[in-house]
Design a protein around this motif. Sequence first.
Motif, short mmCIF file in Angstrom:
data_model
loop_
_atom_site.label_atom_id
_atom_site.label_comp_id
_atom_site.label_asym_id
_atom_site.label_seq_id
_atom_site.Cartn_x
_atom_site.Cartn_y
_atom_site.Cartn_z
N GLU A 8 0.84 -1.20 0.00
CA GLU A 8 0.00 0.00 0.00
C GLU A 8 0.88 1.25 0.00
OE1 GLU A 8 -3.69 2.02 2.48
OE2 GLU A 8 -2.56 0.40 3.40
N ASN A 9 1.91 1.28 0.83
CA ASN A 9 2.83 2.41 0.88
C ASN A 9 3.50 2.62 -0.48
OD1 ASN A 9 4.57 4.47 2.00
ND2 ASN A 9 6.15 2.91 2.16
N ALA A 10 3.93 1.54 -1.10
CA ALA A 10 4.58 1.65 -2.42
C ALA A 10 3.62 2.24 -3.45
CB ALA A 10 5.08 0.29 -2.87
N LEU A 11 2.39 1.77 -3.46
CA LEU A 11 1.41 2.27 -4.43
C LEU A 11 1.11 3.74 -4.20
CD1 LEU A 11 -0.97 -0.82 -4.54
CD2 LEU A 11 0.71 -0.12 -6.27
N ILE A 12 1.04 4.16 -2.95
CA ILE A 12 0.84 5.58 -2.64
C ILE A 12 2.01 6.40 -3.14
CG2 ILE A 12 0.74 7.26 -0.74
CD1 ILE A 12 -0.99 5.12 0.77
N ARG A 13 3.23 5.90 -2.94
CA ARG A 13 4.43 6.61 -3.42
C ARG A 13 4.43 6.71 -4.95
NH1 ARG A 13 9.72 5.45 0.06
NH2 ARG A 13 8.80 5.35 2.14
N LEU A 14 4.04 5.63 -5.61
CA LEU A 14 3.98 5.66 -7.08
C LEU A 14 2.99 6.71 -7.55
CD1 LEU A 14 4.06 1.84 -7.90
CD2 LEU A 14 5.88 3.50 -8.37
N GLU A 15 1.83 6.75 -6.91
CA GLU A 15 0.82 7.74 -7.30
C GLU A 15 1.30 9.16 -7.02
OE1 GLU A 15 -3.98 8.33 -7.14
OE2 GLU A 15 -3.04 7.19 -5.53
N THR A 16 1.91 9.36 -5.86
CA THR A 16 2.43 10.69 -5.50
C THR A 16 3.45 11.17 -6.52
OG1 THR A 16 2.03 10.27 -3.16
CG2 THR A 16 3.65 11.97 -3.69
N ASN A 17 4.25 10.26 -7.03
CA ASN A 17 5.29 10.60 -8.00
C ASN A 17 4.81 10.47 -9.45
OD1 ASN A 17 7.26 11.14 -6.03
ND2 ASN A 17 7.67 8.96 -5.80
N ILE A 52 1.83 0.89 -14.34
CA ILE A 52 1.18 -0.40 -14.06
C ILE A 52 -0.02 -0.55 -14.97
CG2 ILE A 52 -0.01 -1.82 -12.34
CD1 ILE A 52 1.56 -0.30 -10.17
N LYS A 53 0.03 -1.56 -15.82
CA LYS A 53 -1.07 -1.84 -16.76
C LYS A 53 -1.89 -3.05 -16.33
CE LYS A 53 0.53 1.39 -19.46
NZ LYS A 53 0.12 2.73 -19.18
N THR A 54 -1.22 -4.09 -15.81
CA THR A 54 -1.93 -5.31 -15.41
C THR A 54 -1.39 -5.87 -14.11
OG1 THR A 54 -0.42 -6.77 -16.64
CG2 THR A 54 -2.38 -5.98 -17.82
N PHE A 55 -2.28 -6.50 -13.36
CA PHE A 55 -1.92 -7.28 -12.17
C PHE A 55 -2.01 -8.73 -12.61
CE2 PHE A 55 -3.59 -9.89 -8.71
CZ PHE A 55 -2.55 -9.76 -7.80
N ASP A 56 -0.91 -9.47 -12.45
CA ASP A 56 -0.86 -10.81 -13.01
C ASP A 56 -0.64 -11.91 -11.97
OD1 ASP A 56 -1.05 -10.07 -15.89
OD2 ASP A 56 0.71 -8.90 -15.34
N GLY A 57 -0.92 -11.61 -10.73
CA GLY A 57 -0.86 -12.66 -9.73
C GLY A 57 -0.10 -12.26 -8.48
N ALA A 58 -0.42 -12.98 -7.41
CA ALA A 58 0.24 -12.75 -6.13
C ALA A 58 0.41 -14.09 -5.42
CB ALA A 58 -0.54 -11.75 -5.29
N PHE A 59 -0.55 -14.44 -4.57
CA PHE A 59 -0.45 -15.66 -3.77
C PHE A 59 -0.65 -16.90 -4.61
CE2 PHE A 59 -2.50 -18.91 -1.09
CZ PHE A 59 -1.43 -19.16 -0.24
N LEU A 60 0.37 -17.75 -4.62
CA LEU A 60 0.31 -19.02 -5.34
C LEU A 60 1.37 -19.95 -4.75
CD1 LEU A 60 -0.72 -20.80 -7.70
CD2 LEU A 60 1.07 -19.76 -9.10
N ILE A 61 0.93 -21.03 -4.14
CA ILE A 61 1.88 -21.97 -3.56
C ILE A 61 2.49 -22.78 -4.70
CG2 ILE A 61 2.17 -23.94 -2.01
CD1 ILE A 61 -0.15 -22.79 -0.35
N ARG A 62 3.82 -22.61 -4.87
CA ARG A 62 4.53 -23.32 -5.93
C ARG A 62 6.02 -23.26 -5.65
NH1 ARG A 62 7.07 -19.76 -9.28
NH2 ARG A 62 6.28 -17.68 -9.45
N GLY A 63 6.75 -24.14 -6.32
CA GLY A 63 8.19 -24.13 -6.23
C GLY A 63 8.77 -22.96 -6.99
N MET A 64 10.03 -22.67 -6.72
CA MET A 64 10.70 -21.56 -7.36
C MET A 64 11.41 -22.05 -8.62
SD MET A 64 13.22 -18.77 -5.64
CE MET A 64 14.58 -19.88 -5.35
N ALA A 118 4.86 -11.38 -2.71
CA ALA A 118 5.30 -10.98 -4.05
C ALA A 118 4.08 -10.81 -4.96
CB ALA A 118 6.24 -12.03 -4.65
N VAL A 119 4.23 -9.92 -5.93
CA VAL A 119 3.20 -9.71 -6.94
C VAL A 119 3.87 -9.67 -8.30
CG1 VAL A 119 1.63 -8.44 -5.40
CG2 VAL A 119 3.29 -7.18 -6.76
N ASP A 120 3.12 -10.01 -9.33
CA ASP A 120 3.58 -9.89 -10.71
C ASP A 120 2.76 -8.79 -11.37
OD1 ASP A 120 5.40 -11.95 -10.40
OD2 ASP A 120 4.09 -13.47 -11.26
N LEU A 121 3.46 -7.90 -12.06
CA LEU A 121 2.82 -6.77 -12.74
C LEU A 121 3.32 -6.70 -14.18
CD1 LEU A 121 3.38 -4.07 -9.95
CD2 LEU A 121 1.27 -5.36 -10.39
#
Length: 95
Positions: A4-13, A19-31, A46-49
């Motif tokens: 949330e803090n990062a997104l606020i900073r991005l908007e402020t700046n 950011i065009k798409t949100f492509d995932g966050a929580f997913l239990i899987r191997g690396m 972690a999130v994918d954008l």
Amino acid sequence: PILENALIRLETNSLHHEIKTFDGAFLIRGMGSNETVLSVHSWGVAVDLNAAQNPIGSNGKWSEAFIKTMEDADIYCGQSWNGRKDPKHFAMVNG
């Protein structure tokens, strides 16, 4: 709160438009190919954008200002990794 803090900073700046798409966050899987080590997505830190514009192995298309703003908020992008880059990946852990 970290994201949330990062997104606020991005908007402020006026960088949030990158950011065009949100492509995932929580997913239990191997690396990657190592199934014994869990991805940080498995822990919900972690999130994918913009995955289509930032495929794994590419240099990525995020501006330096965007990456710096995220890092200042303690979120790290795979675009900055040494070795195989993953510029769609943003993690609230570094390492």
